[in-house]
Every structure is written in C-alpha cells, then in structure tokens.
Design a protein around this motif. Structure first.
Motif: not given
Length: 338
Positions: A81-93, A42-47, A49-53
């Motif tokens: 929902d975590l999947a929905a949150a990841l979808k919003g935070a990440l992109s592409g491959s 949750e912290t990584a998603i809110k950072t 620029g997103v903390d992908e690492q």
C-alpha cells in the motif's frame, strides 16, 4: 502557468442552482503516466536516506484522482500500500502532509474531523474550522464519506463529543438544512431576520441562542450577507461585535467563523494561515490542513486574499516560517508567488 490555473479555476461546477467556481492551485498533470510515477516513487522510497524531493514533486503536482491511480499502480508493482510505504519512509509534518494528499478532499476532511474527536479531549479548533467553513455541498459529501470510512454517523460522533449550545450549533450545520441561493431578494425576510437576530441578542438580557442558530444554519449565504448589513440599522454593534458581547468560548468562535466565512470564505482561510504561521511554534497542523484541503478547491483565491490583506504573498510567508522538505511540499501546493 498562473494564467492556465486561473483559467482552469474559472471552470464552474453547478449544483442546486448555485454556481461555485473552483480556483485550484493543484490541477491534473498533463501527459500523466501513473505507472511511471509509481515506479519513480518506489525508487525514491528505496533510495538510501529516501529521495523526498521526487516524492514531493510527483504527489504535490497531481490531482487527487491522479494520486489515486498512482496508488493503484504502486500496489500493483510494489505489492504494498502506497500510504503505508509513505508512512514508513517519511516522518513528522511532511509525512502528515503526504498522507493527507493520498485522500480525496472529502476523505481528508472526514479523517481530520474524526481525529479531532478521537481519544481524550476534543480538538475544538479543528472541529469548528471544518464544520463552520464548509458549504452545503462539501458537508453533504463529508457526511457520506465519513459513514463509508468509519461506519459511523458524523452527527452521532459530534453529539457524543460536544455539549450545550455549541453542540446544537454544530449539529444544525451538519444537518445541511441551508437554503440554496435564490434569484429573488426577499427584503421583508432580510429585515425580519436582522431584527430577530438583534432582539435575540443585543436587545435583551441574556441571549436567545436558538434563534441565532436557526437563522445562521438555515438561510442562504447571499441572504445572510444582506441580513448582516441590515442588522447594523438595528444594532449599535455589527454582527461580529454582537457575537463577542453575547457569547463566549467555543460557541463564540463558531459564530465568528460562520460570519467570517459568509462574508469572505477565502479571506477567513488566509487569516487563519497568517495566524498559524505567525504564532510561536508555527501551527504546522493548521497550515497543512488548509493547504491540503483547499489546494484543489480555492487556494488560488486564498492566495489573492492573503496578499491583499497582509501585503505579502502566501508563498513568501510559508518560505519564512517553515523549513526543509516540509517547506518544499507546502510551496509546491501553494503553486507560485504573487
């Protein structure tokens, strides 16, 4: 670490009298705390620029069962929902890979099958890979999960999306009528099947595809390995050469995939990874699909076959043909260099 995962890989699951060893690169994390993982994500998603690492470090080093617990905790603390949150935070491959990890192996295979048949045109390559490379146990589980996820029968969808002998072969495989391996070697049946394959193809004008389909979709894998060996005493061409001569297109690709998987399934995946990364505009979808779907099954053995066949480790090959956060995620699933 490699030793630990090799050892874990040898824990066998027994079903229907068949011993299938698991050789995963992703195993359950020790000292696992789903609430802590969920909070860190949750912290990584809110950072900004997103903390992908952090997301990669957590999700690629947890088992599917553990990721499910993280998703449960995440929903509790973040109210989404975590999947929905990841979808919003990440992109592409990277997004495709991470969303894939949020499903169990069978759910992932089922959704890849569904996607291959959705909309206009069928993605035959994916359909062939998934149906022809999965064993009885895997296909049975995929069918069950497909029904739960999409409220439809996998067979019905395949029948509606394919035609001719190609459809007949896929449907025969999905019916999971394959014999379980037996301790008794039936030499007469091996000889009969080898001769039947020869007489249905190379020996005659035209091909009796129905005979090929019934033998290749119903016999056990150890039996078929012996049949293909015996086949060489009837035919001037081995089984793969015979397939190339007799059939074309998707049917040819399907039969070749089957034979390659009967002979050495992990080598089939290793070669598929190699071709996907070597091709222009590396086929990221194929690489993602194999790593996500096999990391808890046999990716350790796929790595071994890759190194043996291509004289270079899978890890190094991924490092050369991918970049950025997506590369980090792939290397983490790969689990180490050889």
């Amino acid at each position: 670490m490699a030793l630990v995962s090799e050892f874990l890989g040898q824990l066998t699951l027994s079903y229907g009298g068949e011993q299938e060893s698991k050789f995963p690169t992703v195993v359950p994390a020790r000292d696992f705390d789903p609430a802590r993982d969920a909070a860190r994500i949750e912290t990584a998603i809110k950072t900004k620029g997103v903390d992908e690492q952090t997301i990669i470090d957590i999700l690629t080093r947890r088992s599917a069962e553990q990721r499910r617990e993280i998703a449960f905790e995440y929903e509790r603390i973040a109210k989404k929902d975590l999947a929905a949150a990841l979808k919003g935070a990440l992109s592409g491959s990277l997004e495709a890979l991470m969303l894939g990890l949020m499903k169990s192996t069978a759910q992932y295979d089922a959704s890849e099958l569904k996607a291959s048949m959705k909309g206009l045109g069928t993605d035959e390559e994916t359909l062939i890979e998934l149906v022809c490379s999965r064993n009885n146990e895997e296909l049975t589980e995929i069918k069950k999960v497909y029904r739960e996820m999409f409220k439809k029968e996998l067979e019905k969808d395949i029948a509606g999306d394919t035609s001719g002998d190609f459809a007949k072969l896929l449907l025969a495989l999905v019916q999971t009528k394959r014999d379980e391996p037996s301790n008794v070697v039936d030499y007469q049946k091996i000889d009969d099947d080898a001769r039947a394959l020869y007489e249905a193809g190379v020996k005659r004008k035209g091909t009796d595809v129905a005979t090929w389909i019934s033998i290749m979709s119903q016999r056990s894998i150890p039996h078929l390995q012996k049949v293909f060996e015996r086949y060489k005493s009837y035919s001037p061409y081995d089984m793969k050469e015979s397939i190339r001569k007799e059939v074309k297109g998707d049917l040819e690709k399907s039969f070749l995939t089957l034979v390659e998987c009967f002979e050495n399934r992990q080598l089939y995946f290793a070669n598929k990874l190699y071709e996907a990364m070597k091709s222009k505009g590396a086929k990221e979808k194929v690489v993602t699909r194999i790593l996500v779907s096999r990391c808890e099954v046999d990716l350790m053995r796929i790595r071994t076959e890759f190194k043996r066949q291509h004289k270079k480790s899978l890890y190094q090959t991924i490092a050369e043909h991918s970049k950025g956060d997506y590369q980090k995620a792939l290397l983490s699933l790969c689990g180490g260099d050889d």
